[in-house]
Design a protein around this motif. Structure first.
Motif, PDB file in Angstrom:
ATOM      1  N   PRO A  26       0.827  -1.215   0.000  1.00  0.00           N
ATOM      2  CA  PRO A  26       0.000   0.000   0.000  1.00  0.00           C
ATOM      3  C   PRO A  26       0.857   1.260   0.000  1.00  0.00           C
ATOM      4  CG  PRO A  26      -0.853  -1.584   1.576  1.00  0.00           C
ATOM      5  CD  PRO A  26       0.454  -2.139   1.087  1.00  0.00           C
ATOM      6  N   GLY A  27       0.400   2.262  -0.731  1.00  0.00           N
ATOM      7  CA  GLY A  27       1.136   3.511  -0.840  1.00  0.00           C
ATOM      8  C   GLY A  27       2.089   3.557  -2.008  1.00  0.00           C
ATOM      9  N   GLN A  28       2.330   2.399  -2.660  1.00  0.00           N
ATOM     10  CA  GLN A  28       3.217   2.373  -3.821  1.00  0.00           C
ATOM     11  C   GLN A  28       2.428   2.583  -5.108  1.00  0.00           C
ATOM     12  OE1 GLN A  28       5.404  -1.362  -3.781  1.00  0.00           O
ATOM     13  NE2 GLN A  28       7.115  -0.406  -2.728  1.00  0.00           N
ATOM     14  N   VAL A  29       3.015   3.341  -6.022  1.00  0.00           N
ATOM     15  CA  VAL A  29       2.516   3.410  -7.397  1.00  0.00           C
ATOM     16  C   VAL A  29       3.578   2.746  -8.260  1.00  0.00           C
ATOM     17  CG1 VAL A  29       1.733   4.857  -9.297  1.00  0.00           C
ATOM     18  CG2 VAL A  29       1.287   5.554  -6.944  1.00  0.00           C
ATOM     19  N   LEU A  30       3.251   1.564  -8.759  1.00  0.00           N
ATOM     20  CA  LEU A  30       4.197   0.767  -9.532  1.00  0.00           C
ATOM     21  C   LEU A  30       3.966   0.982 -11.016  1.00  0.00           C
ATOM     22  CD1 LEU A  30       6.337  -1.479  -9.902  1.00  0.00           C
ATOM     23  CD2 LEU A  30       4.461  -3.138  -9.718  1.00  0.00           C
ATOM     24  N   VAL A 153      -7.086  -1.776  -4.293  1.00  0.00           N
ATOM     25  CA  VAL A 153      -6.073  -2.028  -5.322  1.00  0.00           C
ATOM     26  C   VAL A 153      -6.595  -1.507  -6.651  1.00  0.00           C
ATOM     27  CG1 VAL A 153      -4.810  -3.804  -6.590  1.00  0.00           C
ATOM     28  CG2 VAL A 153      -5.198  -4.071  -4.132  1.00  0.00           C
ATOM     29  N   LEU A 154      -5.764  -0.752  -7.354  1.00  0.00           N
ATOM     30  CA  LEU A 154      -6.159  -0.181  -8.637  1.00  0.00           C
ATOM     31  C   LEU A 154      -5.147  -0.602  -9.693  1.00  0.00           C
ATOM     32  CD1 LEU A 154      -8.197   1.670 -10.040  1.00  0.00           C
ATOM     33  CD2 LEU A 154      -6.795   3.624  -9.354  1.00  0.00           C
ATOM     34  N   ILE A 155      -5.631  -1.307 -10.723  1.00  0.00           N
ATOM     35  CA  ILE A 155      -4.797  -1.805 -11.811  1.00  0.00           C
ATOM     36  C   ILE A 155      -5.234  -1.088 -13.087  1.00  0.00           C
ATOM     37  CG2 ILE A 155      -3.978  -3.849 -13.036  1.00  0.00           C
ATOM     38  CD1 ILE A 155      -3.547  -4.221 -10.104  1.00  0.00           C
ATOM     39  N   MET A 156      -4.299  -0.386 -13.727  1.00  0.00           N
ATOM     40  CA  MET A 156      -4.659   0.414 -14.898  1.00  0.00           C
ATOM     41  C   MET A 156      -3.699   0.160 -16.048  1.00  0.00           C
ATOM     42  SD  MET A 156      -5.767   4.031 -13.138  1.00  0.00           S
ATOM     43  CE  MET A 156      -4.331   4.109 -12.078  1.00  0.00           C
ATOM     44  N   ASP A 157      -4.261  -0.161 -17.193  1.00  0.00           N
ATOM     45  CA  ASP A 157      -3.487  -0.415 -18.407  1.00  0.00           C
ATOM     46  C   ASP A 157      -3.576   0.827 -19.293  1.00  0.00           C
ATOM     47  OD1 ASP A 157      -1.971  -1.754 -20.257  1.00  0.00           O
ATOM     48  OD2 ASP A 157      -3.266  -3.514 -20.377  1.00  0.00           O
ATOM     49  N   GLU A 158      -2.486   1.566 -19.410  1.00  0.00           N
ATOM     50  CA  GLU A 158      -2.413   2.798 -20.205  1.00  0.00           C
ATOM     51  C   GLU A 158      -3.506   3.797 -19.794  1.00  0.00           C
ATOM     52  OE1 GLU A 158       0.067   3.274 -22.111  1.00  0.00           O
ATOM     53  OE2 GLU A 158       0.821   1.302 -22.674  1.00  0.00           O
ATOM     54  N   PRO A 159      -3.498   4.284 -18.543  1.00  0.00           N
ATOM     55  CA  PRO A 159      -4.605   5.116 -18.056  1.00  0.00           C
ATOM     56  C   PRO A 159      -4.746   6.473 -18.728  1.00  0.00           C
ATOM     57  CG  PRO A 159      -2.817   5.079 -16.464  1.00  0.00           C
ATOM     58  CD  PRO A 159      -2.495   4.038 -17.502  1.00  0.00           C
ATOM     59  N   THR A 160      -3.663   7.029 -19.293  1.00  0.00           N
ATOM     60  CA  THR A 160      -3.774   8.356 -19.911  1.00  0.00           C
ATOM     61  C   THR A 160      -3.745   8.295 -21.430  1.00  0.00           C
ATOM     62  OG1 THR A 160      -1.381   8.759 -19.805  1.00  0.00           O
ATOM     63  CG2 THR A 160      -2.700   9.446 -17.907  1.00  0.00           C
ATOM     64  N   ASP A 161      -3.877   7.099 -21.989  1.00  0.00           N
ATOM     65  CA  ASP A 161      -3.875   6.956 -23.439  1.00  0.00           C
ATOM     66  C   ASP A 161      -5.026   7.750 -24.044  1.00  0.00           C
ATOM     67  OD1 ASP A 161      -3.119   5.905 -25.964  1.00  0.00           O
ATOM     68  OD2 ASP A 161      -4.700   4.409 -25.816  1.00  0.00           O
ATOM     69  N   GLY A 162      -4.737   8.631 -24.997  1.00  0.00           N
ATOM     70  CA  GLY A 162      -5.770   9.386 -25.683  1.00  0.00           C
ATOM     71  C   GLY A 162      -6.142  10.694 -25.030  1.00  0.00           C
ATOM     72  N   LEU A 163      -5.535  11.022 -23.886  1.00  0.00           N
ATOM     73  CA  LEU A 163      -5.867  12.264 -23.207  1.00  0.00           C
ATOM     74  C   LEU A 163      -4.953  13.396 -23.664  1.00  0.00           C
ATOM     75  CD1 LEU A 163      -6.434  11.046 -19.528  1.00  0.00           C
ATOM     76  CD2 LEU A 163      -8.028  11.065 -21.445  1.00  0.00           C
ATOM     77  N   ASP A 164      -5.488  14.628 -23.653  1.00  0.00           N
ATOM     78  CA  ASP A 164      -4.651  15.775 -23.987  1.00  0.00           C
ATOM     79  C   ASP A 164      -3.776  16.122 -22.778  1.00  0.00           C
ATOM     80  OD1 ASP A 164      -6.026  17.513 -22.167  1.00  0.00           O
ATOM     81  OD2 ASP A 164      -7.528  17.979 -23.694  1.00  0.00           O
ATOM     82  N   ILE A 185      -1.060  -0.100  -9.662  1.00  0.00           N
ATOM     83  CA  ILE A 185      -0.151  -0.601 -10.703  1.00  0.00           C
ATOM     84  C   ILE A 185      -0.585  -0.003 -12.037  1.00  0.00           C
ATOM     85  CG2 ILE A 185       0.753  -2.617 -11.915  1.00  0.00           C
ATOM     86  CD1 ILE A 185       0.268  -4.284  -9.474  1.00  0.00           C
ATOM     87  N   ILE A 186       0.355   0.601 -12.728  1.00  0.00           N
ATOM     88  CA  ILE A 186       0.084   1.233 -14.018  1.00  0.00           C
ATOM     89  C   ILE A 186       0.972   0.597 -15.073  1.00  0.00           C
ATOM     90  CG2 ILE A 186       0.187   3.369 -15.341  1.00  0.00           C
ATOM     91  CD1 ILE A 186      -0.030   4.885 -12.704  1.00  0.00           C
ATOM     92  N   VAL A 197       4.516  10.046 -11.803  1.00  0.00           N
ATOM     93  CA  VAL A 197       3.528   9.433 -10.923  1.00  0.00           C
ATOM     94  C   VAL A 197       4.090   8.320 -10.053  1.00  0.00           C
ATOM     95  CG1 VAL A 197       1.353   8.134 -10.889  1.00  0.00           C
ATOM     96  CG2 VAL A 197       1.651   9.984 -12.526  1.00  0.00           C
ATOM     97  N   CYS A 198       5.017   7.545 -10.569  1.00  0.00           N
ATOM     98  CA  CYS A 198       5.363   6.267  -9.937  1.00  0.00           C
ATOM     99  C   CYS A 198       6.460   6.411  -8.885  1.00  0.00           C
ATOM    100  CB  CYS A 198       5.794   5.253 -10.997  1.00  0.00           C
ATOM    101  SG  CYS A 198       4.487   4.899 -12.195  1.00  0.00           S
ATOM    102  N   SER A 199       6.340   5.596  -7.845  1.00  0.00           N
ATOM    103  CA  SER A 199       7.380   5.513  -6.826  1.00  0.00           C
ATOM    104  C   SER A 199       8.306   4.317  -7.076  1.00  0.00           C
ATOM    105  CB  SER A 199       6.751   5.387  -5.432  1.00  0.00           C
ATOM    106  OG  SER A 199       5.875   4.271  -5.367  1.00  0.00           O
ATOM    107  N   ARG A 200       7.932   3.480  -8.034  1.00  0.00           N
ATOM    108  CA  ARG A 200       8.708   2.278  -8.331  1.00  0.00           C
ATOM    109  C   ARG A 200       8.455   1.900  -9.784  1.00  0.00           C
ATOM    110  NH1 ARG A 200       7.144  -3.431  -5.472  1.00  0.00           N
ATOM    111  NH2 ARG A 200       8.574  -4.825  -6.573  1.00  0.00           N
TER     112      ARG A 200
END
Length: 241
Positions: A26-30, A153-164, A185-186, A197-200
């Motif tokens: 918890p607390g990590q953005v991978l 737990v949040l798992i995201m595959d390409e979360p900013t794809d297509g955003l300006d 996890i991103i 964004v990521c800490s690891r």
């Protein structure tokens, strides 16, 4: 935490993911990085229970994804690649459907729905069919369904794809805010996202982990100070080996 032990996935004679092991607290953005075909999306699908591993196991908050799938999926939010949804539904109808699936009721249902609509700035399109939205808005709707039940737990595959650029900044700030008490996890190919964004960062190539470090330590390897150069050096070395 997420605990991954010797996770392997084979498709016939092809090994997409080759015995990878790591934990996320918890607390990590991978940030999960790798070239096309490295095994990123396959790994994400196994963590979330959408794809069964050939061998190895995944535990999410103490629940085995295989064998205790329902409890494991209750604590996870998942934004798949491409943000699939039901295009004929309006945004409001789609989020209501997800609230039903997540068994949200009464005041909690309204509070969570109102919250994600505001967080993702969906007010202007709330009554539009999803299929009529821009790619950026579709990603935002995908994120809204992933966080609707306030998962651990949040798992995201390409979360900013297509955003300006402005939308990318908003989503990254949202991720950083949520990461204070969640595991995130991103999977991304945008190296600036890892730095922002990521800490690891874990880099995989040919289905194997080839680096597991902080973005800062990866940057320290590069004379140019660019993650792109380190990423190319690490992945090319693995391909040549």
């Amino acid at each position: 935490m997420i605990e991954i032990e010797q996770l392997t996935k084979r498709f016939g004679l092809f090994t997409a993911v080759d015995g990878i092991s790591f934990d996320v607290e918890p607390g990590q953005v991978l940030g999960f990085l790798g070239p096309n075909g490295a095994g990123k999306s396959t790994t994400m699908k196994m963590i979330t229970g959408f794809l069964a591993p050939t061998s190895g196991q995944v535990r999410v908050c103490g629940h085995k994804v295989e064998g205790d799938a329902r409890d494991a999926k209750r604590v996870m939010g998942y934004l798949p690649e491409g943000a699939p949804s039901y295009g004929e539904m309006t945004v409001a109808q789609f989020l209501s459907f997800i609230a039903d699936v997540r068994l949200l009721k009464g005041a909690e249902r309204k509070q969570r729905t109102d919250s994600v609509i505001e967080q993702l700035n969906l007010q202007a399109v709330i009554n539009q069919p999803v299929e009529t939205l821009s790619k950026g808005f579709k990603r935002r709707v995908g994120m809204a369904q992933a966080i609707l039940h306030d998962p651990q737990v949040l798992i995201m595959d390409e979360p900013t794809d297509g955003l300006d650029p402005n939308q990318k900044h908003e989503v990254r700030e949202l991720i950083k805010g949520m990461a204070q008490d969640k595991i995130v996890i991103i999977s991304t190919h945008i190296l600036e996202e890892v730095d922002a964004v990521c800490s690891r960062a874990i880099i995989i190539a040919r289905g194997r982990i080839v680096a597991d470090e902080t973005p800062q330590s990866l940057l320290a390897r590069s004379p140019s100070g660019k993650l792109d150069d380190v990423f190319r050096e690490i992945t090319c070395a693995e391909v040549r080996s």
